[in-house]
Design a protein around this motif. Structure first.
Motif, PDB file in Angstrom:
ATOM      1  N   UNK A  84       0.890  -1.199   0.005  1.00 55.45           N
ATOM      2  CA  UNK A  84      -0.023  -0.141  -0.070  1.00 55.45           C
ATOM      3  C   UNK A  84       0.879   1.396  -0.152  1.00 55.45           C
ATOM      4  N   UNK A  85       1.967   1.323   0.792  1.00 51.56           N
ATOM      5  CA  UNK A  85       2.651   2.421   0.920  1.00 51.56           C
ATOM      6  C   UNK A  85       3.552   2.584  -0.418  1.00 51.56           C
ATOM      7  N   UNK A  86       3.893   1.495  -1.214  1.00 51.61           N
ATOM      8  CA  UNK A  86       4.628   1.779  -2.410  1.00 51.61           C
ATOM      9  C   UNK A  86       3.701   2.511  -3.581  1.00 51.61           C
ATOM     10  N   UNK A 129       3.306   6.196  -1.982  1.00 55.74           N
ATOM     11  CA  UNK A 129       4.303   7.165  -2.116  1.00 55.74           C
ATOM     12  C   UNK A 129       5.243   7.044  -3.524  1.00 55.74           C
ATOM     13  N   UNK A 130       4.543   6.339  -4.259  1.00 57.09           N
ATOM     14  CA  UNK A 130       5.250   5.931  -5.648  1.00 57.09           C
ATOM     15  C   UNK A 130       6.669   5.443  -5.972  1.00 57.09           C
ATOM     16  N   UNK A 131       6.784   4.300  -4.938  1.00 58.80           N
ATOM     17  CA  UNK A 131       7.972   3.731  -5.134  1.00 58.80           C
ATOM     18  C   UNK A 131       7.683   2.454  -5.869  1.00 58.80           C
ATOM     19  N   UNK A 132       8.457   2.356  -7.005  1.00 58.37           N
ATOM     20  CA  UNK A 132       8.334   1.466  -8.138  1.00 58.37           C
ATOM     21  C   UNK A 132       9.108   0.195  -7.523  1.00 58.37           C
ATOM     22  N   UNK A 184      13.879  -0.883  -3.374  1.00 55.93           N
ATOM     23  CA  UNK A 184      13.748  -1.280  -1.973  1.00 55.93           C
ATOM     24  C   UNK A 184      13.259   0.001  -1.036  1.00 55.93           C
ATOM     25  N   UNK A 185      13.689   1.113  -1.264  1.00 56.48           N
ATOM     26  CA  UNK A 185      13.751   2.325  -0.464  1.00 56.48           C
ATOM     27  C   UNK A 185      13.351   3.298  -1.431  1.00 56.48           C
ATOM     28  N   UNK A 186      12.854   4.518  -0.595  1.00 55.34           N
ATOM     29  CA  UNK A 186      12.466   5.712  -1.469  1.00 55.34           C
ATOM     30  C   UNK A 186      13.776   6.729  -1.340  1.00 55.34           C
ATOM     31  N   UNK A 187      13.945   7.621  -2.376  1.00 55.72           N
ATOM     32  CA  UNK A 187      15.059   8.485  -2.012  1.00 55.72           C
ATOM     33  C   UNK A 187      14.227   9.903  -1.552  1.00 55.72           C
ATOM     34  N   UNK A 188      12.979   9.996  -1.574  1.00 55.40           N
ATOM     35  CA  UNK A 188      12.113  11.164  -1.478  1.00 55.40           C
ATOM     36  C   UNK A 188      11.136  11.042  -0.146  1.00 55.40           C
ATOM     37  N   UNK A 189      10.993   9.794   0.164  1.00 57.17           N
ATOM     38  CA  UNK A 189       9.827   9.438   1.452  1.00 57.17           C
ATOM     39  C   UNK A 189      10.295   8.698   2.599  1.00 57.17           C
ATOM     40  N   UNK A 247       8.602   8.337   5.193  1.00 54.82           N
ATOM     41  CA  UNK A 247       7.646   7.369   5.722  1.00 54.82           C
ATOM     42  C   UNK A 247       7.488   6.094   5.080  1.00 54.82           C
ATOM     43  N   UNK A 248       7.838   6.057   3.847  1.00 49.35           N
ATOM     44  CA  UNK A 248       7.911   4.786   3.187  1.00 49.35           C
ATOM     45  C   UNK A 248       8.924   3.991   3.708  1.00 49.35           C
ATOM     46  N   UNK A 249      10.142   4.567   3.801  1.00 43.75           N
ATOM     47  CA  UNK A 249      11.145   3.893   4.349  1.00 43.75           C
ATOM     48  C   UNK A 249      11.277   3.379   5.583  1.00 43.75           C
ATOM     49  N   UNK A 250      10.165   4.020   6.474  1.00 45.88           N
ATOM     50  CA  UNK A 250      10.023   3.651   7.875  1.00 45.88           C
ATOM     51  C   UNK A 250       9.273   2.345   7.826  1.00 45.88           C
TER      52      UNK A 250
END
Length: 147
Positions: free
Chosen positions: A37-39, A42-45, A49-54, A56-59
């Motif tokens: 859901x977080x992907x 936060x638009x993480x394709x 594995x991790x976002x360079x901008x979010x 919250x997603x990384x957590x």
């Protein structure tokens, strides 16, 4: 009809199986769904594995990843310790899983320090380690069981 192996397991070992095979699977599936859901949110394709901008997603991702990193150790301690102390091990396993949920919910806030709310899972993990050590010591007859 039980197999010979299953009939030799201690009474109550089914609780260990419920916690380890069923409970652990549901907790991990819940975390994986949250990452999915977080992907989207936060638009993480994939395959990132991790976002360079979010943060919250990384957590959210990190809570799941950290749980997966400790899964092998948890299940090993649970299933081995449960061979001698099935109900105690199952109870500790349940405390561990509840701690993992609280840990994840704290992490999901986007403030990594709040993950510490669930750190009590480490106490359950240490006690499971004690159960596994006791099982090994008894199997090696370093301290025989009194019957």
């Amino acid at each position: 009809m039980f197999s010979k192996f299953a009939s030799e397991l201690p009474q109550g070992y089914g609780y260990v199986v419920l916690v380890g095979a069923v409970g652990n699977t549901f907790v991990n599936m819940w975390m994986a769904i949250n990452v999915s859901k977080a992907r989207k949110q936060y638009k993480v394709e994939y395959p990132d594995m991790y976002s360079t901008t979010s943060k919250e997603f990384n957590c959210i991702q990190r809570a799941h990843q950290n749980t997966m990193e400790g899964e092998g150790r948890f299940l090993t301690l649970l299933f081995l310790g449960g061979l001698q102390y099935p109900k105690i091990s199952a109870g500790l396993g349940l405390v561990y899983l509840i701690g993992r949920i609280v840990y994840a919910k704290g992490y999901y806030t986007g403030e990594p320090d709040k993950r510490a709310r669930g750190a009590f899972f480490h106490l359950a993990e240490l006690l499971l380690l004690g159960n596994a050590i006791s099982f090994a010591a008894h199997q090696l007859e370093w301290c025989p069981l009194r019957r």
